[in-house]
Design an enzyme around this catalytic site. Structure first.
Site, PDB file in Angstrom:
ATOM      1  N   LYS A  79       0.840  -1.130  -0.021  1.00 11.02           N
ATOM      2  CA  LYS A  79       0.014   0.093  -0.067  1.00 11.02           C
ATOM      3  C   LYS A  79       0.834   1.151   0.127  1.00 11.02           C
ATOM      4  CE  LYS A  79      -3.708   1.969   2.736  1.00 11.02           C
ATOM      5  NZ  LYS A  79      -4.675   2.160   3.877  1.00 11.02           N
ATOM      6  N   SER A 154      -9.463   1.640   3.342  1.00 11.46           N
ATOM      7  CA  SER A 154      -8.791   2.572   2.193  1.00 11.46           C
ATOM      8  C   SER A 154      -7.723   1.557   1.560  1.00 11.46           C
ATOM      9  CB  SER A 154      -8.100   3.571   2.934  1.00 11.46           C
ATOM     10  OG  SER A 154      -7.201   2.975   3.936  1.00 11.46           O
ATOM     11  N   SER A 178      -9.649  -0.395   7.447  1.00 12.25           N
ATOM     12  CA  SER A 178      -9.098  -0.434   6.063  1.00 12.25           C
ATOM     13  C   SER A 178      -8.432  -1.462   5.601  1.00 12.25           C
ATOM     14  CB  SER A 178      -8.020   0.849   6.052  1.00 12.25           C
ATOM     15  OG  SER A 178      -8.999   2.000   5.994  1.00 12.25           O
TER      16      SER A 178
END
Lengths: 478, 487
Positions: A79, A154, A178
Site C-alpha cells: 500500500k 482505504s 481499512s
C-alpha cells in the site's frame, strides 16, 4: 506460468523444485500486473528494478544452497502509505506526488529480508482516509470482482491486486477497518494484528493510536506467514510490543472443537439481509466444526463511530500538519506570504475528505472543546475496550460481520460522507480496542459479491484467530 | 507618554515569573540518534525523525531523561513517577512535524524552588514545573542574496533536547529576576545538565510581567516578554516593561495580555501583531510515545550520582576553610572554580591564601587571556604547590608572583621555573652579609643620613640589596642585618 493463482506455499514449492527461478517469477508477475492493471487501477506504480534485484538475491541464495527465507521469491504488493526507499510513495495524495522516501519502513525491510519481492505500490484513499478508495488523487480503484463497484477502502488497491492475482500477497494498513472491509469486498483474507504487533515505523501516520500494518492474501495461511515475517518488537517504534511472535502457521491445525465463540447482538441489527444470511450460514459452519457459539453483548458499540471519528480526526489533524509546502511536498506557486503559502498549498494539495477530517480534528482539539469531545471520546474508547475484555472472560473469539453491506457501486456514496462513516461501525471497534481482528471470505451474494466474516480475539492472540479462520476456510462455504 | 515619577513608581510593585529554556548536554537528540553538536554545516545533523518525514517515529533518549531528572532534583522538585508527552501544534517553517513534542498536564518535575539573594535580601523563588521538550530548527532571514524574497531553514537544531523551567510569579524586580536566572544557571552548570552557553542559545529566557499597586491582592494583566537571551537584556527589558505598564495605568490606560518582543537595539519592548500570537496549540497526549515512567530505583541511582550543589558547597567553604562569604560566593559560582579552589587549598595547606590566589592572580590572568578556569595553564595542584612554597618561606610574595606569571605563560610547575631561573629566596645570613657590605660601601651618603637619625632611609638600602639579589633576598633578614651593621 499462471501467476494469478499462486500462494506463498506454491511459490516455495516451485522455487525449491526448480520449476521456475525467482527472477522468472518476478518478470512474469510484473508483466501480468502491467497488463491487468488498467482494468482496476489498483497499482499506482510498479517497481521493476527493486523487484528484480530482490529476485536475483533469492536466486543467488538458492544457488548457494542457503535458505532464502519464508517469503522467498513471493511477489508482494505494498500500500502506498508504507515507505519504500527510492520508490515514490504518494499516500494517494497530490501533496506527495514526487516524494521519494530516503528510508524503508521496518515492515518493508523485514519483508525483503525474508526473501519477499516487492512488485509495486498500490492505490489507496488519500492518507488512508476513506472506505471506498474513491478518495485517491490518482483515481478510484475498481473491484476486480465487479468492475463497476468499489473495492472498499482505504487499502482498496492491496485487496484488489490479491483478488486480481497481480500479487500473491499484499500489505495494507488499517485504522478503522481499512484492511478488513476491502478484503471483505474483494473476497480475500485481510488481517489487522494487535496494536503494537507490527512496527509502524515507516507507515505514514493517519491516526497514530489506531494505525496498523497488516497482511492481505488469498488464504489464511498466506496472511499468517506474512504476519509472522513482519511482526515483532522494533526499537524504532516506542509503541511496538516486546511480545514473542509465535509460529502462526503451526497453529493452523483445525483444532477448533469446543472453542467458545461470541456473537455480539449489537452487530447484527443493521446488517443487509443477504449479508446477514451469509453470516448466519457461516456461523452454522462454525457450529458444525464443534464451536460453542453464544450471543454476547458489547453495549458501548453505539458510541463507537462518534468516538472513532473524534480520536482519529484529532490525531490526523496533527499528523497531516507536516505536509505544509516547506520541504518535500507539493508547494503552491500562487502565494506571496507565508500564511498564504500554507493555505494555498494545503488547499490545493489535500482532497475533500482529508480537509473534512483535518477540520473535524482541529475543532475537537480546540480550546474549550477538548474536554467535551477528545477527552470524552477517550473515556468511550476505554468503555469499548472494557466491553471486549469482559466478553473475552466468557469467549475465546468473537464472530461478527465486517460491513453492513457488500461492495457498492462507484459514486454511490461519495456525496454522503456520514453514511460512509457509519458503514465502518463493525470494524472500528477492534481498532479502538487494539485487539487482533480479520476478515475471512464467507460466501457470495446472488449477484456474486463477496462477503467477509470478521473474527476478533484477545490482545496478542492472533493464533486463535488464525486457527479458527483457517478451519472455517477449509470447511468451505455455500 | 511621560515616565512616571519616582513617587508614583514607589506605589507600584511588579510581579514577574520566568520561563527558562535550557539545552540538555546530551551527545544525541531527544528523539533520534543525530548528534547535537553546534556549528555543523546546515541540514547535516538530520535524519527522517528530526526532519519530520512521513512515517518517522520518536524514540525517547534515556540520557536526556536522566539529565532532566538531575535538573529537577537540583531545583528541589518532586519527580513524577509517571509523566507524559503531549503535542503542541502550530505551523512554522522551522518546525518540521507541525508540532512540538513537549509535556503539558503531566510534567516530569514540579513543586521546586531556588534560594537567591537580591538587593541584600535572601528569598525563595518557587518553581512550578520542569518539563522536557524538543527544540525547533532555525529560520535564517538575513544574509543571503535573495533574503528579500526567501527565508532559509536549518534543521540541525531540530530535535535538540530542552527543559523548560517555569517559575512561580515570585519576583518583584528586575534584580530579583536577574538573581534568579543566575541561580538557575549556576545550578544547571553545577550538575552538568546544560552548558548554559547563552551565546549559543543553550539558555533562553522569557518573562511574564505585570504590575499592581502595592498591597493589592489581585494580579494585574500580564504581558509575556520574549527574546531575553542575556542577563543584560533581561534586566533592561524588565525595567522598560515595568515603567511602561505603570505609565500606561497612570495615564488611564489598560495593560493588554499580549506577547511582546524585546528589541536590544532600542532597549524597548513592542507588542507582536495579534495574528502572530493568536495561538491555540491544541495540546493532546503524544500517541507515538508511551508514558514516561521513572522508577524508584532509577530515581535513586540518579540521586546518588548528584554532585554537591552550590548552596551547600558555599556553606562548607565558610565553615571548613574559614572563607569570607563574598569569597565563598565567588568560588562557588561555577563547579570548575569550586573544584579548582578545593584542590589548590588541599595541596597548599593554606586555604585562605589559596582562595586569594584563585580569585586574584589566577582569575585576573585568565580574564586577560580570555580563558575559562577549565582551560587554565596552571593546574589547581600546581597553584596549591606555589602557595605552599610561599607559606613555608621558600618564596617571597613578590617572587611568587613572578614565578606564577611564568607558570601561566609556559604551563610549567613552580619547581621548573624556580630551578631554571634560580629564583629561590635567599635567607642565608652568610650569603647576604657580603651583599649588605657592598650596599653600605656603595651608598655612603644614605648611610650617613641613617646614622644621622633619618631612619626611613633604611628602605632605600633594603631596596638596593633586593635589587642586587634580583628580588631573591628575604626582606626581613636583609632589614635585620642592615640594622645590625649600621647599629
Amino acid at each position: 506460468m499462471d501467476v494469478s493463482s499462486l500462494t506463498i506455499e506454491r511459490v516455495r514449492k516451485g522455487l525449491l523444485g526448480r520449476e521456475f527461478s525467482a527472477c522468472e517469477l518476478a518478470a512474469e508477475a510484473l508483466r501480468f500486473a502491467e497488463a491487468e492493471n488498467p482494468k482496476t487501477n489498483a497499482y499506482l506504480r510498479l517497481a521493476p528494478e527493486r523487484a528484480m534485484a530482490a529476485a536475483r538475491r533469492v536466486d543467488e541464495q538458492l544457488a548457494r544452497g542457503e535458505d532464502p527465507g519464508p517469503l522467498a521469491g513471493v511477489p508482494v504488493a505494498v500500500k502506498d502509505v508504507i515507505l519504500t526507499k527510492g520508490v515514490t510513495t504518494t499516500c494517494g495524495s497530490r501533496l506527495l506526488e514526487h516524494y521519494v522516501p530516503p528510508y524503508d519502513a521496518t515492515a518493508i525491510a523485514r519483508l525483503e529480508q525474508a526473501g519477499g519481492v516487492i512488485l509495486g505500490k498500490t492505490n489507496c484513499d488519500e492518507f488512508a482516509m476513506g472506505s471506498s478508495n474513491e478518495n485517491s488523487a490518482y483515481g478510484p480503484v475498481r473491484n476486480p470482482v465487479a468492475l463497476d463497484r468499489v473495492p472498499g477502502g482505504s487499502s482498496g488497491g492491496s485487496a484488489a491486486v490479491v483478488a486480481q492475482g497481480t500479487a500473491v500477497v499484499a500489505l495494507g494498513s488499517d485504522t478503522g477497518g481499512s484492511i478488513r472491509q476491502p478484503a471483505s469486498f474483494c473476497g480475500v483474507v485481510g488481517v489487522t494484528p494487535t496494536y503494537g504487533r507490527v512496527s509502524r515505523y515507516g507507515l505514514t501516520a493517519f491516526a497514530s493510536s489506531l494505525d496498523h500494518i497488516g497482511p492481505l492474501g488469498k488464504t489464511v495461511r498466506d496472511t499468517a506467514t506474512l504476519l509472522g515475517v513482519i511482526a515483532g518488537r522494533d526499537p524504532s517504534d516506542a509503541t511496538s510490543a516486546d511480545a514473542p511472535v509465535p509460529d502462526y502457521t503451526a497453529a493452523l491445525d483445525g483444532q477448533v472443537k469446543g472453542l467458545k465463540l461470541g456473537l455480539p447482538r449489537e452487530y447484527l441489527k443493521d446488517v443487509a439481509s443477504e449479508s446477514g444470511d451469509l453470516m448466519a450460514r457461516g456461523v452454522d459452519v462454525l457450529k458444525k466444526l464443534g464451536c460453542d457459539v453464544r450471543e454476547i453483548s458489547l453495549p458501548a458499540t453505539d458510541s463507537a463511530v462518534a468516538c472513532y471519528y473524534i480520536i482519529a480526526t484529532a490525531e490526523a489533524s496533527s499528523n497531516l500538519a507536516r505536509y505544509d509546502g516547506v520541504r518535500y511536498t507539493f508547494r503552491s506557486g500562487s502565494a506571496e506570504t507565508l500564511s498564504d503559502m500554507y493555505r494555498n498549498t494545503r488547499g490545493e494539495g489535500f482532497g475533500a475528505e482529508c480537509k473534512r477530517r483535518i477540520m473535524l480534528g482541529t475543532y475537537v482539539l480546540s480550546a474549550g472543546y477538548y474536554d467535551a469531545y477528545y477527552l470524552k471520546a477517550q473515556k468511550v474508547r476505554a468503555l469499548i475496550a472494557r466491553d471486549f475484555a469482559n466478553a473475552f472472560q466468557e469467549v475465546d473469539a468473537i464472530v461478527a460481520p465486517v460491513s453492513p453491506f457488500p461492495a457498492f457501486k462507484l459514486g454511490e456514496k461519495v456525496d454522503d460522507p456520514l453514511a460512509m462513516y457509519l458503514s465502518d461501525i463493525y470494524t472500528i471497534t477492534g481498532d479502538l480496542a487494539g485487539i487482533p481482528c480479520m476478515s475471512v471470505p464467507c460466501g457470495k451474494t446472488a449477484e456474486g459479491l463477496p462477503v467477509g466474516m470478521q473474527i476478533l480475539t484477545r490482545h496478542f492472540d492472533e493464533t486463535t484467530m488464525f486457527r479458527l479462520a483457517d478451519a472455517f476456510e477449509k470447511a468451505g462455504t455455500a | 507618554m511621560a515616565a512616571p515619577s519616582p513617587e508614583v513608581m514607589a506605589r507600584y510593585e511588579a510581579v514577574i515569573g520566568l520561563e527558562i529554556h535550557a539545552q540538555l548536554a546530551t551527545a544525541t537528540k531527544i528523539f533520534c540518534g543525530c548528534p547535537t553538536g553546534f556549528g555543523a554545516p546546515p541540514n547535516t545533523n538530520v535524519c527522517p525523525v528530526c526532519l519530520g518525514m512521513p512515517g518517522a517515529l520518536p524514540v525517547l533518549n534515556r540520557e536526556a531523561v536522566e539529565l532532566a531528572i538531575k535538573a529537577g532534583l537540583a531545583l528541589n522538585c518532586a519527580i513524577r513517577p509517571r509523566s507524559r508527552f503531549a503535542r503542541k501544534n502550530y505551523f512554522y517553517p522551522d518546525l518540521p512535524k507541525g508540532y512540538q513534542i513537549s509535556q503539558y498536564d503531566e510534567p516530569l518535575a514540579e513543586h521546586g524552588y531556588v534560594d537567591i539573594t537580591a538587593d541584600g535580601h535572601a528569598m525563595r523563588i518557587g518553581i512550578t514545573r520542569v518539563h522536557m521538550e524538543d527544540d525547533a530548527g532555525k529560520s535564517i532571514h538575513d544574509g543571503f542574496k535573495d533574503s528579500d524574497r526567501y527565508s532559509y531553514v536549518d534543521l540541525n537544531r531540530s530535535g535538540t533536547p530542552l527543559i523548560e523551567i517555569v517559575s512561580e510569579p515570585d519576583m518583584r524586580s528586575s534584580s530579583e529576576a536577574y538573581a534568579y536566572l543566575a541561580a538557575v544557571k549556576q545550578v544547571l552548570e553545577f550538575v552538568e545538565v546544560s552548558t548554559c552557553d547563552m551565546e549559543k542559545g543553550h539558555l533562553r529566557c522569557d518573562a511574564n510581567v505585570s504590575v499592581r499597586v502595592k498591597g493589592a491582592d489581585k494580579l494585574g494583566t500580564k504581558a509575556e516578554v520574549k527574546n531575553l537571551n542575556s542577563f543584560r537584556f533581561l534586566k533592561e527589558a524588565l525595567d522598560y516593561e515595568i515603567v511602561r505598564q505603570i505609565a500606561l495605568i497612570e495615564n488611564g490606560g489598560r495593560v493588554v495580555q499580549e506577547t511582546r518582543l524585546y528589541n536590544p537595539d532600542t532597549g524597548e519592548t513592542a507588542g507582536m501583531r495579534s495574528k502572530e500570537e493568536a495561538h491555540d496549540y491544541r495540546y493532546f497526549p503524544e500517541p507515538d510515545l508511551v508514558p514516561l515512567r521513572v522508577s524508584e530505583s532509577w530515581l535513586a541511582r540518579v540521586r546518588s550520582g548528584m554532585p554537591e550543589l552550590p548552596a551547600r558547597k558555599r556553606a562548607r567553604f565558610i565553615s571548613d576553610y574559614g572563607l569570607r562569604e563574598y569569597d565563598a560566593d565567588v568560588l562557588t559560582q561555577t563547579r570548575a572554580a569550586s573544584e579548582y579552589f578545593e584542590t589548590a587549598a588541599r595541596v597548599s595547606g593554606d586555604p585562605k591564601t589559596a582562595a586569594n590566589w584563585v580569585m586574584g592572580d589566577l582569575m585576573g590572568m585568565l580574564k586577560a587571556a580570555g580563558k575559562e578556569i577549565s582551560e587554565s595553564p596552571v593546574s589547581a595542584a600546581n597553584l596549591g604547590d606555589l602557595v605552599k612554597r610561599m607559606a613555608t618561606g621558600e618564596l617571597s610574595g613578590k617572587l611568587a608572583k613572578d614565578v606564577f606569571a611564568k607558570m601561566f605563560a609556559k604551563g610549567e610547575p613552580a619547581s621548573a621555573v624556580i630551578e631554571r631561573e634560580g629564583l629561590k629566596q635567599i635567607s642565608d645570613t652568610g650569603a647576604l652579609e657580603k651583599i649588605i657590605a657592598e650596599v653600605i660601601a656603595g651608598n655612603p651618603k644614605q648611610v650617613e643620613q641613617y646614622q644621622g637619625g633619618k631612619t626611613t632611609v633604611i628602605n632605600f638600602l633594603v631596596g638596593q640589596a633586593m635589587k642586587a639579589t634580583r628580588g631573591q633576598a628575604n626582606v626581613a633578614v636583609v632589614t635585620d642585618l642592615l640594622k645590625q651593621k649600621l647599629g
